[in-house]
Design an enzyme around this catalytic site. Structure first.
Site, PDB file in Angstrom:
ATOM      1  N   CYS A   8       9.160  51.342  36.779  1.00 31.52           N
ATOM      2  CA  CYS A   8      10.313  50.615  37.343  1.00 31.52           C
ATOM      3  C   CYS A   8      10.743  49.484  36.407  1.00 31.52           C
ATOM      4  O   CYS A   8      10.075  48.450  36.310  1.00 31.52           O
ATOM      5  CB  CYS A   8       9.955  50.078  38.725  1.00 31.52           C
TER       6      CYS A   8
ATOM      7  N   CYS B  72      11.553  46.093  38.082  1.00 26.92           N
ATOM      8  CA  CYS B  72      10.312  45.442  38.535  1.00 26.92           C
ATOM      9  C   CYS B  72       9.787  44.516  37.443  1.00 26.92           C
ATOM     10  O   CYS B  72       9.281  43.417  37.730  1.00 26.92           O
ATOM     11  CB  CYS B  72       9.238  46.472  38.878  1.00 26.92           C
TER      12      CYS B  72
END
Length: 307
Positions: A49, A52
């Protein structure tokens, strides 16, 4: 008088105590149970991700800045899919705030740092960090002691509050009030001088300044007994009655001071450009809106003005 700012004392918990990884097995302990002590953020993330990797460092920075008011727990959803599945997490990054064992708020996506700080500020409003002194509670304690009539002890407590926050307006006003009550007008003025110009219109500050002004006004007057004799000899001598009210107030005799000014208002409302009413309003400001003498005085003044 000099007040030394000693700061907030504690530097806050170590980062290791504020930020940790969790698993499916430790989720209840790390998040649910821990959130009963202070808010806990859980950050759902994964190695693949990209957003993230933008959010997590900013999140860690904001949590450290909160100095223990909130904790951060991170969960890798690839390694531990059960919890995010139960919570309906369908995209990441996702941050959920737990308070008192329950989800309380949250957001999805990599948000700007300003929005992140605002989120944490809202979540931790009213929360005291470990080792942090609650100055508001100290001031509240001092207010109660002063209301009971112990100005000396109240002054010590206000001074304690100012050691932790030298710019606290309520504590400065409270300490200055203690000095006025005990007759130490120079110390009261020195304390008020520490209030920034932008805060001089704070009601508590204005009340103390008014009390100082009234006390100084009373210093130029004669003894109360002489003023009482003047009024008795000539009940229409409004200036003598006005001076008597000011002197009585300086002695702490609020009911009698109110009585004298109300008598002038009843006899001649327009005397000295409405001077008696204006002086009475100053008394009320100095005494405070909740003082019994203020409440009763306002009631009696209203009856005279609107009858």
């Amino acid at each position: 008088m000099t007040i030394i700012d000693q700061g907030n004392g504690a530097a806050g918990p170590a980062a290791a105590d504020l930020i940790k990884d969790t698993t499916t097995q430790t989720f209840v302990k790390d998040v649910i149970e821990e959130s009963k002590r202070q808010p806990v953020l859980i950050d759902f993330w994964a190695e693949w991700c990209g957003p993230c990797k933008q959010l997590t460092p900013a999140l860690e920075k904001a949590v450290k800045a909160a100095k223990g008011k909130v904790k951060l727990v991170k969960m890798n959803i690839d390694q531990h899919p059960a919890i995010p599945g139960q919570m309906g997490i369908q995209s990441i990054p996702a941050v959920i705030a737990f308070v008192n064992g329950q989800p309380a708020d949250g957001f999805m996506g990599a948000v700007p740092e300003s929005q992140l700080n605002a989120f944490i500020d809202k979540l931790t409003k009213g929360v005291t960090a470990p080792g942090e002194v609650n100055v508001a509670e100290i001031v509240q304690e001092a207010d109660g002691v002063l209301a009971e009539g112990d100005a000396a002890v109240a002054a010590q407590i206000y001074a304690e509050a100012l050691q932790h926050d030298s710019t606290n307006i309520a504590a400065l006003a409270g300490l200055a009030k203690c000095y006025t009550v005990s007759g130490a007008m120079e110390q009261a003025k020195q304390t008020l001088a520490m209030v920034p110009e932008s805060k001089r219109n704070d009601p508590a500050v204005k009340a103390v300044q008014t009390a100082i002004d009234l006390a100084e006004q009373a210093e130029s007057l004669g003894p109360v007994a002489e003023l009482e004799q003047k009024v008795a000899a000539n009940p229409l001598d409004h200036q003598a009655r006005f001076d008597l009210a000011t002197a009585l107030n300086a002695q702490g005799n609020r009911a009698a001071a109110t009585e004298q000014l109300l008598e002038i208002i009843k006899r001649d409302r327009k005397w000295n450009d409405d001077g008696a009413r204006k002086q009475l309003v100053q008394f009320f400001e100095a005494w405070g809106g909740t003082d019994d003498a203020t409440v009763e005085g306002r009631k009696r003044l209203s009856i005279i003005l609107f009858s």
